[in-house]
Design a protein around this motif. Structure first.
Motif, PDB file in Angstrom:
ATOM      1  N   LEU A  24      40.935  45.265  18.477  1.00 50.36           N
ATOM      2  CA  LEU A  24      41.267  44.537  17.093  1.00 50.36           C
ATOM      3  C   LEU A  24      42.927  43.700  17.335  1.00 50.36           C
ATOM      4  N   LEU A  25      43.682  44.607  17.673  1.00 50.67           N
ATOM      5  CA  LEU A  25      45.129  44.166  17.963  1.00 50.67           C
ATOM      6  C   LEU A  25      45.115  43.058  19.078  1.00 50.67           C
ATOM      7  N   LEU A  26      44.307  43.297  20.113  1.00 46.62           N
ATOM      8  CA  LEU A  26      44.250  42.540  21.237  1.00 46.62           C
ATOM      9  C   LEU A  26      43.911  41.103  20.902  1.00 46.62           C
ATOM     10  N   VAL A  27      42.689  40.989  20.121  1.00 48.55           N
ATOM     11  CA  VAL A  27      42.119  39.897  19.754  1.00 48.55           C
ATOM     12  C   VAL A  27      43.131  38.993  18.678  1.00 48.55           C
ATOM     13  N   ALA A  28      43.486  39.809  17.734  1.00 52.12           N
ATOM     14  CA  ALA A  28      44.458  39.077  16.712  1.00 52.12           C
ATOM     15  C   ALA A  28      45.858  38.524  17.295  1.00 52.12           C
ATOM     16  N   THR A  29      46.277  39.339  18.333  1.00 50.73           N
ATOM     17  CA  THR A  29      47.519  38.516  19.021  1.00 50.73           C
ATOM     18  C   THR A  29      47.126  37.446  19.833  1.00 50.73           C
ATOM     19  N   ALA A  30      46.206  37.658  20.664  1.00 46.43           N
ATOM     20  CA  ALA A  30      45.623  36.474  21.434  1.00 46.43           C
ATOM     21  C   ALA A  30      45.599  34.862  20.453  1.00 46.43           C
ATOM     22  N   VAL A  31      44.902  35.530  19.556  1.00 44.64           N
ATOM     23  CA  VAL A  31      44.564  34.129  18.331  1.00 44.64           C
ATOM     24  C   VAL A  31      45.628  33.710  17.803  1.00 44.64           C
ATOM     25  N   ARG A  32      46.818  34.593  17.442  1.00 42.19           N
ATOM     26  CA  ARG A  32      48.101  34.329  16.908  1.00 42.19           C
ATOM     27  C   ARG A  32      48.844  33.581  17.805  1.00 42.19           C
ATOM     28  N   ASP A  33      48.600  33.784  19.123  1.00 47.81           N
ATOM     29  CA  ASP A  33      49.563  33.052  20.298  1.00 47.81           C
ATOM     30  C   ASP A  33      48.827  32.060  20.650  1.00 47.81           C
ATOM     31  N   GLY A  34      47.554  31.394  20.238  1.00 54.50           N
ATOM     32  CA  GLY A  34      47.109  30.233  20.255  1.00 54.50           C
ATOM     33  C   GLY A  34      45.839  30.088  21.212  1.00 54.50           C
ATOM     34  N   MET A  35      45.590  31.123  21.763  1.00 56.55           N
ATOM     35  CA  MET A  35      44.274  31.235  22.874  1.00 56.55           C
ATOM     36  C   MET A  35      43.121  30.733  21.904  1.00 56.55           C
ATOM     37  N   PRO A  36      42.470  29.679  22.773  1.00 61.50           N
ATOM     38  CA  PRO A  36      41.315  29.233  22.119  1.00 61.50           C
ATOM     39  C   PRO A  36      40.115  30.449  22.080  1.00 61.50           C
ATOM     40  N   ARG A  82      36.941  30.239  22.554  1.00 65.23           N
ATOM     41  CA  ARG A  82      36.057  30.264  23.705  1.00 65.23           C
ATOM     42  C   ARG A  82      36.523  31.041  24.827  1.00 65.23           C
ATOM     43  N   ALA A  83      37.900  30.648  25.112  1.00 63.26           N
ATOM     44  CA  ALA A  83      38.813  31.271  26.418  1.00 63.26           C
ATOM     45  C   ALA A  83      38.923  32.758  26.111  1.00 63.26           C
ATOM     46  N   LEU A  84      39.043  33.278  24.826  1.00 65.35           N
ATOM     47  CA  LEU A  84      39.460  34.641  24.449  1.00 65.35           C
ATOM     48  C   LEU A  84      37.924  35.389  24.573  1.00 65.35           C
ATOM     49  N   ALA A  85      36.869  34.902  24.268  1.00 63.60           N
ATOM     50  CA  ALA A  85      35.524  35.312  24.465  1.00 63.60           C
ATOM     51  C   ALA A  85      35.412  35.616  25.910  1.00 63.60           C
ATOM     52  N   ALA A  86      35.662  34.658  26.976  1.00 60.26           N
ATOM     53  CA  ALA A  86      35.379  34.678  28.397  1.00 60.26           C
ATOM     54  C   ALA A  86      36.073  35.734  28.858  1.00 60.26           C
ATOM     55  N   GLN A  87      37.526  35.825  28.319  1.00 62.64           N
ATOM     56  CA  GLN A  87      38.370  36.734  28.890  1.00 62.64           C
ATOM     57  C   GLN A  87      37.855  38.300  28.643  1.00 62.64           C
ATOM     58  N   LEU A  88      37.612  38.464  27.352  1.00 66.43           N
ATOM     59  CA  LEU A  88      37.074  39.827  26.988  1.00 66.43           C
ATOM     60  C   LEU A  88      35.997  40.300  27.588  1.00 66.43           C
ATOM     61  N   THR A  89      35.000  39.292  27.914  1.00 69.65           N
ATOM     62  CA  THR A  89      33.456  39.675  28.463  1.00 69.65           C
ATOM     63  C   THR A  89      34.006  39.736  29.995  1.00 69.65           C
ATOM     64  N   ALA A  90      35.122  39.010  30.561  1.00 73.06           N
ATOM     65  CA  ALA A  90      35.301  39.251  31.937  1.00 73.06           C
ATOM     66  C   ALA A  90      36.099  40.744  32.418  1.00 73.06           C
ATOM     67  N   ASP A  91      36.685  40.987  31.351  1.00 66.20           N
ATOM     68  CA  ASP A  91      37.586  42.285  31.302  1.00 66.20           C
ATOM     69  C   ASP A  91      36.842  43.308  31.081  1.00 66.20           C
ATOM     70  N   GLY A  92      35.467  43.302  30.471  1.00 62.88           N
ATOM     71  CA  GLY A  92      34.350  44.365  30.162  1.00 62.88           C
ATOM     72  C   GLY A  92      34.827  45.044  29.061  1.00 62.88           C
ATOM     73  N   VAL A  93      35.494  44.444  28.072  1.00 64.21           N
ATOM     74  CA  VAL A  93      35.937  45.053  26.765  1.00 64.21           C
ATOM     75  C   VAL A  93      34.516  44.768  25.863  1.00 64.21           C
ATOM     76  N   PRO A  94      34.008  46.067  25.647  1.00 64.09           N
ATOM     77  CA  PRO A  94      32.836  45.710  24.469  1.00 64.09           C
ATOM     78  C   PRO A  94      33.058  45.180  23.235  1.00 64.09           C
ATOM     79  N   THR A  95      31.999  44.673  22.644  1.00 65.16           N
ATOM     80  CA  THR A  95      32.048  44.034  21.536  1.00 65.16           C
ATOM     81  C   THR A  95      32.096  45.161  20.113  1.00 65.16           C
TER      82      THR A  95
END
Length: 69
Positions: free
Chosen positions: A12-24, A26-39
């Motif tokens: 949750l902190l990773l996602v929120a921080t990335a969004v607050r830092d301006g990460m789109p 779509r790009a965040l979803a791709a990164q989380l998937t590539a990193d193997g982070v479960p939903t």
């Protein structure tokens, strides 16, 4: 009685921080998937709406508010 949150605090902190830092989303979803982070639902692939829903939860809003301070 409410269900326990399925999303770990670290995710949750990773996602929120990335969004607050301006990460789109779509790009965040791709990164989380590539990193193997479960939903939060335990799936292996993230989608932008999953991020939206996560951040709209009470816990998600609280983390975003804390990051804004």
């Amino acid at each position: 009685m409410s269900r326990p949150r399925a999303c770990p605090d670290e995710t949750l902190l990773l996602v929120a921080t990335a969004v607050r830092d301006g990460m789109p989303y779509r790009a965040l979803a791709a990164q989380l998937t590539a990193d193997g982070v479960p939903t939060p639902g335990g799936r292996v692939r993230w989608y932008p709406p999953t991020i939206t829903k996560l951040l709209q939860t009470a816990a998600g809003r609280a983390v975003l508010d804390a990051l804004d301070r």
